[in-house]
Design a protein around this motif. Structure first.
Motif, PDB file in Angstrom:
ATOM      1  N   ASN A 111      -5.621   6.857  -2.073  1.00 40.99           N
ATOM      2  CA  ASN A 111      -4.355   7.122  -1.401  1.00 40.99           C
ATOM      3  C   ASN A 111      -3.863   8.546  -1.640  1.00 40.99           C
ATOM      4  O   ASN A 111      -2.703   8.846  -1.410  1.00 40.99           O
ATOM      5  N   ASN A 112      -4.772   9.417  -2.114  1.00 31.23           N
ATOM      6  CA  ASN A 112      -4.454  10.850  -2.323  1.00 31.23           C
ATOM      7  C   ASN A 112      -3.444  11.095  -3.435  1.00 31.23           C
ATOM      8  O   ASN A 112      -2.898  12.184  -3.543  1.00 31.23           O
ATOM      9  N   LYS A 113      -3.161  10.076  -4.223  1.00 33.26           N
ATOM     10  CA  LYS A 113      -2.059  10.175  -5.171  1.00 33.26           C
ATOM     11  C   LYS A 113      -2.239  11.311  -6.180  1.00 33.26           C
ATOM     12  O   LYS A 113      -1.324  12.113  -6.373  1.00 33.26           O
ATOM     13  N   GLU A 114      -3.409  11.357  -6.810  1.00 36.33           N
ATOM     14  CA  GLU A 114      -3.577  12.324  -7.894  1.00 36.33           C
ATOM     15  C   GLU A 114      -3.386  13.759  -7.412  1.00 36.33           C
ATOM     16  O   GLU A 114      -2.633  14.544  -8.007  1.00 36.33           O
TER      17      GLU A 114
ATOM     18  N   PHE B 178      -1.854  14.850  -4.819  1.00 38.43           N
ATOM     19  CA  PHE B 178      -0.477  15.028  -4.356  1.00 38.43           C
ATOM     20  C   PHE B 178       0.464  15.267  -5.550  1.00 38.43           C
ATOM     21  O   PHE B 178       1.263  16.204  -5.564  1.00 38.43           O
TER      22      PHE B 178
ATOM     23  N   HIS C 273       0.855  -1.191   0.000  1.00 35.39           N
ATOM     24  CA  HIS C 273       0.000   0.000   0.000  1.00 35.39           C
ATOM     25  C   HIS C 273       0.885   1.233   0.000  1.00 35.39           C
ATOM     26  O   HIS C 273       1.918   1.255   0.664  1.00 35.39           O
ATOM     27  N   ILE C 274       0.451   2.255  -0.704  1.00 36.72           N
ATOM     28  CA  ILE C 274       1.186   3.516  -0.648  1.00 36.72           C
ATOM     29  C   ILE C 274       0.175   4.623  -0.345  1.00 36.72           C
ATOM     30  O   ILE C 274      -0.959   4.591  -0.844  1.00 36.72           O
ATOM     31  N   TYR C 275       0.571   5.540   0.492  1.00 35.53           N
ATOM     32  CA  TYR C 275      -0.337   6.627   0.854  1.00 35.53           C
ATOM     33  C   TYR C 275       0.409   7.948   0.737  1.00 35.53           C
ATOM     34  O   TYR C 275       1.553   8.063   1.183  1.00 35.53           O
ATOM     35  N   PHE C 276      -0.232   8.923   0.139  1.00 33.69           N
ATOM     36  CA  PHE C 276       0.396  10.230  -0.059  1.00 33.69           C
ATOM     37  C   PHE C 276      -0.198  11.222   0.940  1.00 33.69           C
ATOM     38  O   PHE C 276      -1.387  11.528   0.883  1.00 33.69           O
TER      39      PHE C 276
ATOM     40  N   TYR D 175      -2.916   8.509   9.258  1.00 37.24           N
ATOM     41  CA  TYR D 175      -2.986   7.297   8.421  1.00 37.24           C
ATOM     42  C   TYR D 175      -2.294   6.134   9.138  1.00 37.24           C
ATOM     43  O   TYR D 175      -2.831   5.028   9.240  1.00 37.24           O
TER      44      TYR D 175
ATOM     45  N   ASP E 118      -4.272   4.900  12.012  1.00 37.07           N
ATOM     46  CA  ASP E 118      -5.427   4.099  11.591  1.00 37.07           C
ATOM     47  C   ASP E 118      -5.026   2.670  11.217  1.00 37.07           C
ATOM     48  O   ASP E 118      -5.729   1.721  11.542  1.00 37.07           O
TER      49      ASP E 118
ATOM     50  N   MET F 275      -3.812  -8.452   0.052  1.00 28.71           N
ATOM     51  CA  MET F 275      -4.034  -8.155   1.456  1.00 28.71           C
ATOM     52  C   MET F 275      -4.445  -6.690   1.646  1.00 28.71           C
ATOM     53  O   MET F 275      -3.599  -5.817   1.751  1.00 28.71           O
ATOM     54  N   THR F 276      -5.706  -6.432   1.595  1.00 30.56           N
ATOM     55  CA  THR F 276      -6.108  -5.038   1.793  1.00 30.56           C
ATOM     56  C   THR F 276      -6.602  -4.821   3.209  1.00 30.56           C
ATOM     57  O   THR F 276      -7.107  -5.721   3.849  1.00 30.56           O
ATOM     58  N   VAL F 277      -6.423  -3.610   3.635  1.00 31.29           N
ATOM     59  CA  VAL F 277      -6.893  -3.280   4.970  1.00 31.29           C
ATOM     60  C   VAL F 277      -8.204  -2.549   4.762  1.00 31.29           C
ATOM     61  O   VAL F 277      -8.262  -1.588   4.002  1.00 31.29           O
ATOM     62  N   SER F 278      -9.240  -3.017   5.425  1.00 35.55           N
ATOM     63  CA  SER F 278     -10.497  -2.308   5.238  1.00 35.55           C
ATOM     64  C   SER F 278     -10.531  -1.106   6.176  1.00 35.55           C
ATOM     65  O   SER F 278      -9.944  -1.133   7.244  1.00 35.55           O
ATOM     66  N   GLY F 279     -11.205  -0.093   5.763  1.00 32.47           N
ATOM     67  CA  GLY F 279     -11.311   1.062   6.669  1.00 32.47           C
ATOM     68  C   GLY F 279     -11.148   2.368   5.963  1.00 32.47           C
ATOM     69  O   GLY F 279     -11.042   2.427   4.746  1.00 32.47           O
ATOM     70  N   ASN F 280     -11.081   3.407   6.766  1.00 38.22           N
ATOM     71  CA  ASN F 280     -11.179   4.772   6.257  1.00 38.22           C
ATOM     72  C   ASN F 280     -10.171   5.176   5.182  1.00 38.22           C
ATOM     73  O   ASN F 280     -10.453   5.103   4.002  1.00 38.22           O
ATOM     74  N   HIS F 281      -8.973   5.582   5.615  1.00 35.62           N
ATOM     75  CA  HIS F 281      -8.066   6.204   4.650  1.00 35.62           C
ATOM     76  C   HIS F 281      -7.777   5.383   3.402  1.00 35.62           C
ATOM     77  O   HIS F 281      -8.038   5.788   2.308  1.00 35.62           O
ATOM     78  N   HIS F 282      -7.218   4.188   3.659  1.00 33.19           N
ATOM     79  CA  HIS F 282      -6.615   3.538   2.510  1.00 33.19           C
ATOM     80  C   HIS F 282      -7.565   2.855   1.541  1.00 33.19           C
ATOM     81  O   HIS F 282      -7.133   2.436   0.494  1.00 33.19           O
TER      82      HIS F 282
ATOM     83  N   GLN G 119      -6.455  -0.519  13.170  1.00 32.68           N
ATOM     84  CA  GLN G 119      -7.150  -1.611  12.474  1.00 32.68           C
ATOM     85  C   GLN G 119      -6.495  -2.963  12.711  1.00 32.68           C
ATOM     86  O   GLN G 119      -7.141  -3.997  12.715  1.00 32.68           O
TER      87      GLN G 119
ATOM     88  N   GLU H 123       2.040  -7.353   5.591  1.00 32.56           N
ATOM     89  CA  GLU H 123       1.382  -6.147   5.075  1.00 32.56           C
ATOM     90  C   GLU H 123       2.403  -5.005   5.064  1.00 32.56           C
ATOM     91  O   GLU H 123       3.065  -4.765   6.075  1.00 32.56           O
TER      92      GLU H 123
END
Ligand code: SF4
Lengths: 475, 231
Positions: free
Chosen positions: B12-15, B17, A83-86, A96, A99, B1-8, A103, A288
């Motif tokens: 991921n705010n990429k565009e 950013f 996963h990548i987060y900006f 982030y 969270d 493997m995804t994490v369920s929930g708010n942010h992700h 979780q 993860e």
């Protein structure tokens, strides 16, 4: 910790630094030995200047095309299941991460040294969320055990502490019973921390460089704590300043060589690792993987007159040659980024309101610029800051008045000549044994930390000597 | 493997950013980039070297990184390793599952092998309790005294960090001059779309720290000692 490590006045902080003789000796001898080691490791590369140019070009190229490389990085990390987060702000970044941890219902966190996590106040946020968070870099661990004492050097954060202080902290906080030898202290920390690695549910690391075409991060360390942090817990969260990226492993290799040699005088440090999400069949490494890319004011520097500051690879070499850092120590900067690079980037990230003194904490000798492995013109950037600070009228009114007067005096040769003639007799009352010991604000600030010679008598001045010579040679 | 929930999961705010970056740089988003030729800038400070020169450079460098170098031969490798393990105080041994152990006929009775079937907890526990780890290097870099290893199902990441002592067997033909050669070779694989191990480790001697009064302490979180065996 946040960017700001000390809210007191700059003058109070420097007075503290100047009065701490252990710290000043420690910084002085660290500077001397690191300087020599850096030089021999740099020479071993052959033409160091060409390597610096290569480093500069890689950094500039990447910054000019930063959006492209970050996008490539994101695609490759996601392809591998990571996963990548900006995060545009520090709040976004740390919330982030919080969270993800919430979780996972994780409570035990190990962390390896990372400046950007300090910047986003991550420790504070996670501790508030009820996590047990342990810094695993030996220097950082010592600081954490000493009630989160702030770091004083980019590479050697606990440089300001002596072995007895560390022994005392370990005894009080960890029931350590042995003597103050660095080996025994380190061995003890190894044992305590080993257990923490094995128990941790989440590992947090920084990132020296992300490798765009591979979708991985690069960690450069000596202790092995960064690798254990990433290899053992089931979740690995890496945090990077958005500019810390290279196109491929080939450019990473050039920068790692510049970094290791400039930082600690080693050709390569003990552990250089390129890592990312685990692959099929791996039995350790993260189940993860998250990478958090942090802006937090960096995009405002991008494309500005301070753009080159973003080339920094955090080697600390500019600290190791700076005469001002040598005398006032890292804490006096009041920022997690001390030294010349700290004086350039702290006001950019934290604003002039809190940091307008830092660009003046430089002798402008340019030793930092000469040593920087990626050729950041540090002293020129400090001058740019000073110009901005003066333009914005942020200097004190008395200082402005004195500077204006000095400007008038220095731009008129006749007035300057006349003043020189009276300088010696006029300074007599303020001087003792050929040194000025009293004076108005501007002079007072100077003599608080350095010597200022009394002006020479008229007949001993250079001008008098030159006039006499001109007379003798008939010019 | 995804994490369920708010942010992700909500993006991921990429565009936003990356658009900010492009606009700060005063242009549209970049969709194509020409990499400058950096390598041609770098001088070749060593000239041509024989394999023996590389071995000499490696040995000299290992002196500086507190790493013992032992020269051995395939025929006596088992004995060399047995002697070294004993010198480390005996105890349990953990090896990777590298096929070269079988190819050289190496056996360590009672030892553990890193293996996919053992699973996460077991492998980590075995590595933690091992006194000595033995692995084979993929490359060795003479100039810095570095070995390069790649993680695989039969060679985990923490195998290199948890045991108290670390022995790397280096086949002489795998010695190259610098990190430049190793990085170039790995990079060629990336560009050819070949997968690399999820962790590539460049290891130069034992762990160390100078965090206390700048005094070098060898053996901090990782191994307390490192030995390279050349064959
Ligand atoms: S400014 Fe240059 S010398 Fe200073 S830390 Fe950054 S890269 Fe190193």
């Amino acid at each position: 910790m946040s960017l700001q490590t000390d809210k007191r006045d700059f003058s109070e902080r420097t007075t503290d630094g100047l009065g701490d003789s252990f710290m000043r000796n420690a910084v002085g001898s660290a500077q001397d030995s690191l300087k020599t080691r850096r030089l021999s490791a740099a020479t071993a590369l052959g033409d160091w200047e060409q390597w610096r140019t290569a480093g500069q070009q890689i950094r500039q190229h990447t910054l000019q095309n930063l959006d492209y490389y970050l996008e490539q990085l994101a695609g490759n990390i996601e392809k591998k299941g990571g996963h990548i987060y900006f995060a545009a702000t520090k709040e976004e970044a740390s919330s982030y991460i919080r969270d993800v941890i919430v979780q996972k219902q994780a409570k035990k966190i190990v962390k390896s040294k990372s400046m950007v996590t300090e910047e986003i106040e991550l420790n504070h946020v996670l501790i508030e969320a009820g996590c047990e968070l342990i810094e695993t870099d030996l220097g950082e661990y010592i600081l954490q055990m000493d009630d989160w004492d702030p770091p004083s050097h980019i590479v050697a954060p606990a440089l300001h502490k002596d072995r007895r202080q560390i022994q005392r902290v370990f005894t009080e906080k960890l029931d350590y019973t042995d003597d103050e030898s660095p080996e025994k202290l380190a061995r003890f920390a190894r044992k305590v921390l080993r257990q923490k690695f094995l128990e941790a549910e989440v590992g947090i690391t920084g990132c020296n460089f992300a490798v765009a075409n591979l979708g991985a991060i690069n960690l450069v360390t000596n202790e092995g704590n960064g690798d254990l942090t990433a290899a053992i817990p089931k979740t690995h969260i890496a945090v990077m300043g958005m500019e810390r990226i290279v196109p491929t492993l080939a450019e990473m290799e050039v920068l790692d060589n510049l970094l290791c040699r400039s930082a600690v005088g080693q050709k390569l440090t003990s552990y250089i690792t390129v890592m990312g999400p685990s692959a099929a069949g791996d039995t350790d490494g993260p189940e993860e993987f998250h990478l958090v890319v942090v802006d937090n004011g960096r995009s405002d520097i991008l494309g500005s007159e301070f753009n080159e500051a973003l080339q920094c690879i955090r080697c600390g070499a500019c600290l190791n040659v700076c005469p001002v850092y040598r005398h006032i120590g890292g804490h006096a900067y009041g920022s997690i980024y001390p030294g010349p690079i700290g004086a350039v980037i702290t006001p950019l990230l934290g604003g002039y309101d809190d940091y307008k003194e830092l660009p003046f904490a430089s002798s402008l000798c340019a030793a930092c610029t000469d040593v920087c492995p990626v050729r950041i013109p540090l002293h020129e950037q400090l001058i740019l800051h000073r110009q901005n600070i003066v333009k914005e009228n942020r200097t004190g009114s008395m200082e402005r008045f004195q500077m204006k007067a000095a400007g008038r005096l220095l731009s008129s040769p006749a007035l300057f000549g006349k003043t020189l003639r009276f300088a010696h007799p006029a300074s007599r009352l303020m001087s003792r044994h050929g040194r000025i010991v009293r004076g108005p604000e501007l002079i007072h600030g100077w003599i608080g930390a350095r010597d200022l010679s009394q002006p020479v008598k008229q007949q001993d001045s250079f001008r008098a000597w030159l006039d006499k010579r001109k007379g003798e040679s008939g010019q | 493997m995804t994490v369920s929930g708010n942010h992700h999961t909500s993006g991921n705010n990429k565009e936003a950013f990356l658009n900010t970056i492009a606009s700060k740089l005063g242009r549209e988003r970049k969709r194509e980039v020409q990499l400058p030729d950096i390598q041609s800038l770098l001088p070749d400070s060593y000239g041509s070297l024989t394999q023996d020169d590389l071995i000499d450079i490696l040995k000299e460098q290992c002196f500086f990184i507190h790493t013992q170098v032992i020269e051995s031969k395939p025929e006596i490798l088992q004995r060399t390793l047995d002697d070294l393990i004993e010198a480390n105080g005996g105890g349990s041994v953990m090896t990777s599952g590298d096929p070269r152990f079988a190819a050289y006929g190496l056996t360590f009775p009672g030892s553990f092998v890193w293996e996919e079937a053992a699973g996460r907890e077991q492998n980590i526990m075995r590595a933690e309790s091992a006194n000595t780890a033995v692995i084979f290097a993929d490359y060795a870099l003479a100039e810095s005294g570095t070995i390069v290893v790649e993680s695989r199902p039969d060679q985990g990441r923490s195998l290199h960090f948890l045991p108290a002592h670390y022995i790397a067997v280096i086949e002489k033909e795998r010695i190259v001059l610098r990190s430049t050669q190793a990085a170039a070779a790995l990079n060629r694989r990336v560009q050819a779309g070949e997968p690399l191990g999820s962790s590539i480790n460049l290891i130069s001697g034992p762990s160390n720290s100078a965090d206390i009064e700048m005094k070098l302490v060898v053996g901090v979180h990782g191994p307390l000692s490192a030995t390279y065996v050349l064959i």
